[in-house]
Design a protein around this motif. Structure first.
Motif, short mmCIF file in Angstrom:
data_model
loop_
_atom_site.label_atom_id
_atom_site.label_comp_id
_atom_site.label_asym_id
_atom_site.label_seq_id
_atom_site.Cartn_x
_atom_site.Cartn_y
_atom_site.Cartn_z
N THR A 43 -14.84 0.52 -27.37
CA THR A 43 -15.83 1.44 -27.94
C THR A 43 -15.34 2.12 -29.21
OG1 THR A 43 -15.04 3.20 -26.49
CG2 THR A 43 -16.92 1.90 -25.72
N ASP A 44 -14.04 2.03 -29.50
CA ASP A 44 -13.47 2.56 -30.74
C ASP A 44 -12.86 1.39 -31.48
OD1 ASP A 44 -14.13 4.93 -29.50
OD2 ASP A 44 -12.12 5.79 -29.56
N PHE A 175 -17.49 3.87 -33.81
CA PHE A 175 -17.37 4.52 -32.50
C PHE A 175 -18.69 4.27 -31.76
CE2 PHE A 175 -14.59 6.91 -35.31
CZ PHE A 175 -13.41 6.98 -34.57
N LEU A 179 -18.97 11.63 -30.13
CA LEU A 179 -17.69 12.07 -30.69
C LEU A 179 -17.54 13.58 -30.66
CD1 LEU A 179 -17.59 9.83 -33.88
CD2 LEU A 179 -16.30 9.53 -31.77
N ASP A 183 -12.02 13.83 -32.71
CA ASP A 183 -12.02 12.37 -32.72
C ASP A 183 -12.22 11.84 -34.14
OD1 ASP A 183 -11.95 12.24 -29.87
OD2 ASP A 183 -14.15 12.36 -29.79
#
Length: 195
Positions: A43-44, A175, A179, A183
């Motif tokens: 996811t990142d 992302f 957030l 982050d």
């Protein structure tokens, strides 16, 4: 035979209309070299070094609050943070104030933020922006046409999503989640400091 000629004429007119609608500053650009891949369902996603980054097309659409056209090319030479959101999205409500913090802190570094409001009602989206004091612009894209410019294979079903583009508008990070300021802030500062 007249039915066949009529069908050919309709097809020719449809083709001319399609070509006419695909030109001009208000068209959705499908260009760019970025292809979305999420290895292992991450996811990142980070794209380094800079020369390996792909670029997106010239994202274009009407501004939510005043209907003026917004083009990614309006932010030439700036780091651009693109946030995909909807007023109906619970995680978007949480992250909006966090994004606003980072926007205010990094604007002096040459960083711009642009929202893309998707699958939404215009009045609900405007209320969302007003109630949360969002000061950066958003493109109103209820049909999600603008997301085409974000690259081949881009997941249109993931909301919220945030992309960070470097000064050449190449994708530096994505992302696929909500957030917090902590982050996003260090990444945006790092990308803004790149030569």
């Amino acid at each position: 035979m007249p039915n066949r000629l009529r069908a050919l004429a309709v097809c020719a007119i449809a083709a001319l209309i399609a070509v006419g609608c695909a030109t001009g500053r208000d068209a959705v650009t499908q260009g760019g070299t970025f292809e979305f891949v999420s290895p292992g369902g991450k996811t990142d996603l980070f794209y380094d070094p800079p020369q390996t980054r792909g670029s997106i097309g010239d994202l274009t659409g009407p501004a939510l609050m005043d209907d003026r056209p917004i083009h990614l090319s309006d932010f030439a030479g700036k780091v651009v943070v693109i946030n995909i959101w909807g007023s109906w999205c619970a995680p978007c409500r949480t992250e909006t104030s966090e994004l606003e913090k980072v926007f205010n802190e990094t604007a002096p570094l040459g960083v711009a933020f642009v929202g893309i409001d998707v699958r939404d009602d215009c009045s609900a989206a405007k209320d969302f922006v007003t109630d949360r004091n969002v000061s950066y612009p958003s493109i109103f894209d209820p049909a999600m046409r603008g997301l085409i410019a974000l690259g081949k294979g881009y997941p249109t079903s993931v909301v919220p999503t945030t992309l960070v583009l470097d000064r050449k508008h190449r994708v530096a990070a994505i992302f696929l989640r909500a957030l917090l300021a902590e982050d996003l802030r260090p990444l945006v500062q790092r990308i803004a400091a790149e030569p």
